[in-house]
Design a protein around this motif. Sequence first.
Motif, PDB file in Angstrom:
ATOM      1  N   ASN A   1       3.480   0.920 -73.957  1.00 32.53           N
ATOM      2  CA  ASN A   1       2.189   1.051 -73.434  1.00 32.53           C
ATOM      3  C   ASN A   1       1.862   2.462 -73.571  1.00 32.53           C
ATOM      4  OD1 ASN A   1       1.944  -1.737 -72.777  1.00 32.53           O
ATOM      5  ND2 ASN A   1       2.411  -1.312 -70.757  1.00 32.53           N
TER       6      ASN A   1
ATOM      7  N   ILE B   1      11.390   6.963 -65.597  1.00 32.91           N
ATOM      8  CA  ILE B   1      10.371   7.353 -64.644  1.00 32.91           C
ATOM      9  C   ILE B   1      10.742   8.425 -64.014  1.00 32.91           C
ATOM     10  CG2 ILE B   1       9.446   4.928 -64.241  1.00 32.91           C
ATOM     11  CD1 ILE B   1      11.745   4.931 -61.958  1.00 32.91           C
TER      12      ILE B   1
ATOM     13  N   ARG C   1      17.131  -1.193 -77.714  1.00 31.57           N
ATOM     14  CA  ARG C   1      16.638  -2.108 -76.804  1.00 31.57           C
ATOM     15  C   ARG C   1      17.792  -2.471 -75.921  1.00 31.57           C
ATOM     16  NH1 ARG C   1      12.182  -5.791 -78.288  1.00 31.57           N
ATOM     17  NH2 ARG C   1      12.214  -5.917 -75.946  1.00 31.57           N
TER      18      ARG C   1
ATOM     19  N   ASP D   1      15.892  -0.854 -70.075  1.00 34.00           N
ATOM     20  CA  ASP D   1      15.621  -2.146 -69.466  1.00 34.00           C
ATOM     21  C   ASP D   1      14.247  -2.248 -69.662  1.00 34.00           C
ATOM     22  OD1 ASP D   1      13.743  -1.182 -67.272  1.00 34.00           O
ATOM     23  OD2 ASP D   1      15.361   0.190 -66.913  1.00 34.00           O
ATOM     24  N   GLU D   2      14.116  -3.718 -69.529  1.00 37.86           N
ATOM     25  CA  GLU D   2      12.807  -4.537 -69.999  1.00 37.86           C
ATOM     26  C   GLU D   2      11.352  -3.628 -69.599  1.00 37.86           C
ATOM     27  OE1 GLU D   2      12.919  -6.739 -72.068  1.00 37.86           O
ATOM     28  OE2 GLU D   2      10.922  -6.728 -72.199  1.00 37.86           O
ATOM     29  N   GLU D   3      11.659  -3.014 -68.182  1.00 42.53           N
ATOM     30  CA  GLU D   3      10.371  -2.369 -67.621  1.00 42.53           C
ATOM     31  C   GLU D   3      10.318  -0.984 -68.539  1.00 42.53           C
ATOM     32  OE1 GLU D   3      10.246  -2.144 -63.598  1.00 42.53           O
ATOM     33  OE2 GLU D   3       8.236  -0.812 -63.579  1.00 42.53           O
ATOM     34  N   THR D   4      11.318  -0.256 -68.510  1.00 41.46           N
ATOM     35  CA  THR D   4      11.211   0.982 -69.137  1.00 41.46           C
ATOM     36  C   THR D   4      10.540   1.071 -70.674  1.00 41.46           C
ATOM     37  OG1 THR D   4      13.170   1.628 -67.924  1.00 41.46           O
ATOM     38  CG2 THR D   4      12.522   2.907 -69.735  1.00 41.46           C
ATOM     39  N   TYR D   5      11.036  -0.182 -71.284  1.00 38.00           N
ATOM     40  CA  TYR D   5      10.745  -0.451 -72.752  1.00 38.00           C
ATOM     41  C   TYR D   5       9.206  -0.735 -72.807  1.00 38.00           C
ATOM     42  CZ  TYR D   5      10.831  -2.448 -77.411  1.00 38.00           C
ATOM     43  OH  TYR D   5      10.575  -2.585 -78.902  1.00 38.00           O
ATOM     44  N   LYS D   6       8.679  -1.672 -71.628  1.00 39.38           N
ATOM     45  CA  LYS D   6       7.321  -1.986 -71.675  1.00 39.38           C
ATOM     46  C   LYS D   6       6.427  -0.728 -71.424  1.00 39.38           C
ATOM     47  CE  LYS D   6       5.567  -5.307 -69.151  1.00 39.38           C
ATOM     48  NZ  LYS D   6       6.023  -6.487 -68.331  1.00 39.38           N
ATOM     49  N   ASN D   7       6.745  -0.016 -70.578  1.00 40.11           N
ATOM     50  CA  ASN D   7       5.979   1.032 -70.112  1.00 40.11           C
ATOM     51  C   ASN D   7       5.989   2.080 -71.359  1.00 40.11           C
ATOM     52  OD1 ASN D   7       5.525   0.228 -67.601  1.00 40.11           O
ATOM     53  ND2 ASN D   7       7.249   1.399 -66.686  1.00 40.11           N
TER      54      ASN D   7
END
Length: 536
Positions: A228, A173, A215, A219-225
Amino acid sequence: MRKLLEKIKKRRTFAIISHPDAGKTTLTEKLLLYGGAIHLAGSVKARKTTRHAVSDWMEIEKQRGISVTSSVLQFDYGGYRVNILDTPGHQDFSEDTYRTLMAADSAVMLIDAAKGIEPQTKKLFWVCHRRQLPVFTFVNKLDRYGRNPFDLMDEIEKILNIRAYPVNWPIGIDGHYKGVYNRFKNTVELFEDDTSHGAKQLKSTTGTLNDPKIREMLDEETYKNLCNDIELLDLAGDDFDMEKVRNGQLTPMFFGSAMTNFGVKSFLEKFLELSPAPQPRALQDGDVIEPDNENFSAFVFKIQANMNPAHRDRIAFMRICSGTFEKGMSVYHKQSDKIVKLTQPQQFLAQERTIVEEAYPGDIIGIFDPGIFGIGDSLSDNNLKLQFEDMPVFPPEIFARVQPKNSLKRKQFEKGIKQLSQEGAIQIFEQKGTGLESYVVGVVGVLQLEVLEYRLLNEYGAELLMNQLPFSVARWIYSGNQKAIDNIKGLDSGMLVYDKEGSPVILVNNEWSLNWLLERNPEIQFLNVPADLKKI
Ligand code: G4P
C-alpha cells in the motif's frame, strides 16, 4: 587531462548536517567501516567522547590536535574517493561550521526519526539551500520508535520547502523495522538481527516483492502495508528528477539506522552514484573555473589556529577546485600578490594525518600557514592568478559588547579585533557615537567568544571586558530613502550598528521584535545576509 578527468569523476566531497545527537558521529563511523578505513566501529566515537568530555579552555587547547584531524575524513569505496567534511556541532558550533559547507559539493542531512527537523538542521540546511547544494536525507534511528515516514516527508517539504523522494522505504512498524524497499530497483532488502551491536557490517537478504523467500520472511500484514505504501508513493509522490536533485529542489530520502548498520550500505552506494562529482567554482568576476582545468586552483575555507602560544602554528584548510596538487608546489596567492610554497601538505586518511604527494579537485588539504592566509583566500597556478568569489557572511545570533580592560592596551585590542575579524573568527560591528573603544561582536556559536577572549589575551596581550547583549537576530537593512533608516521606528529595545563595510544592521531580541519592526518600517528592506544587498 584524461587522468585528471578520471580522478574528478570518482571524487565525492560532502558534509553531514544534523542537530546534535541525531547520530552524525555514528553514521560517519559506519561509512568508514563500510569503506574499510576502520575495521571495528567504536574508534571515532571514542574520539568524540574525549573531545566533549572536557570543556575548560586549557583542555580545549589540547584538543585542537584532535579537531584538526577530524576536519576531513577520507576513504575509498567502490572505486570512489570519498571526502567527508566535519561540521562540528555542540559547543564547537561556529561560523566554521557554515563555511565548511562552502567546500562541499553536496550534503547529507541526517534526521532523527523520532524528532524530525530540529533547529540546527534547519540552520545548516538554509546555508546549503542558498548555495543550491544537492541535499540527501538520511532518516536515522529506525531501530526504535520513530515518527510515521509519511509525516517526516511532509515535515521536510513544509519546513524546508524542498520536495522529498524516498529512494528506499522502511518495511515494518515502529521500532520493528525489518528492512527497506528500494524504489529504484523494486527490490526488498531484509536485515538479519544484529548480533555485534553495530560493530560489524550487517548481513541482509535481497529479492523482489514476489520472491518466495522474501514473502516467507514477511508476515501478511507487513507485506500488505508495504504494498500500500509503495502504491501511494508511486501515485501521489514526486517523480525522481535528477535535475531537481542537482539544483537542491528535491532531496533523495533514505531510511536506516547508523547504530545497527541498517540501510547504511545501500545508502552509501546510492549516494555515491547520485551525488555530484566536484563542481565548477564561481569566481569574483562572475566566471567559473572548471575542475578539469589543468591549472591548479584552491581556496581556503578554514584556518585552524593551534591555541598553544608557544607554537603559534596554524593550518589552512583548502579545497582544491581545479588541476593537480603536487607536494612542494609553489602557487600564486592572490591576497598577498605573491608566489607561495605550499609546505607540509597534509591529508587526513581516516584517522591519521599523512603527507600528501598528489591531490585532485574535491580533495581537501591542510597547509602549514606561516600567518599569511585568510579565510576565503585564493591560490592558483601562476597562469591563472584567479580570485574565487567572496566567502559569504552568515547571520550572527550571539552578540557581545567588547572593550579592553586596560585602556593602555587599546592599540593591541584594536589590532587584535580587526585581525580576528579579517580572519573570519568573529564579525565586528560599530555603534555610531560610541567612539572606537568598544565594538559589538557577532558570532554564531559561544565557542567563538571564548576563542576571541583567549586569543586577544595570548596573541595580542589585551584583556577583554565582555558583556553579552540580549539580541539573537541580525538583519542588514536597506532603503532608497536614507531618512527611513535614520528614523527607524520601533527599535526601542534593539540596536542599530554598522558592519565593517559600513552597512547598517539592526540587532533585535527575537523574531517577534523583528516582525514588529517589519510592520512599522515598510520603506525598509530587512535582509538576512549582506550578500543580499548586492541583489537589490
Ligand atoms: P551526533 O554525532 O550527531 O551528536 O550523534 P552520535 O553519533 O553521538 O549519536 C547520539 C546518540 O544516538 C548516541 O547515543 C548514539 O549511540 C545514538 N544513535 C546513533 N545512531 C543511532 C541509531 O541508529 N539508533 C539508535 N537507537 N541510536 C543511535 P548515546 O547514548 O549518546 O551514546 P552511546 O552510549 O550509544 O555511545
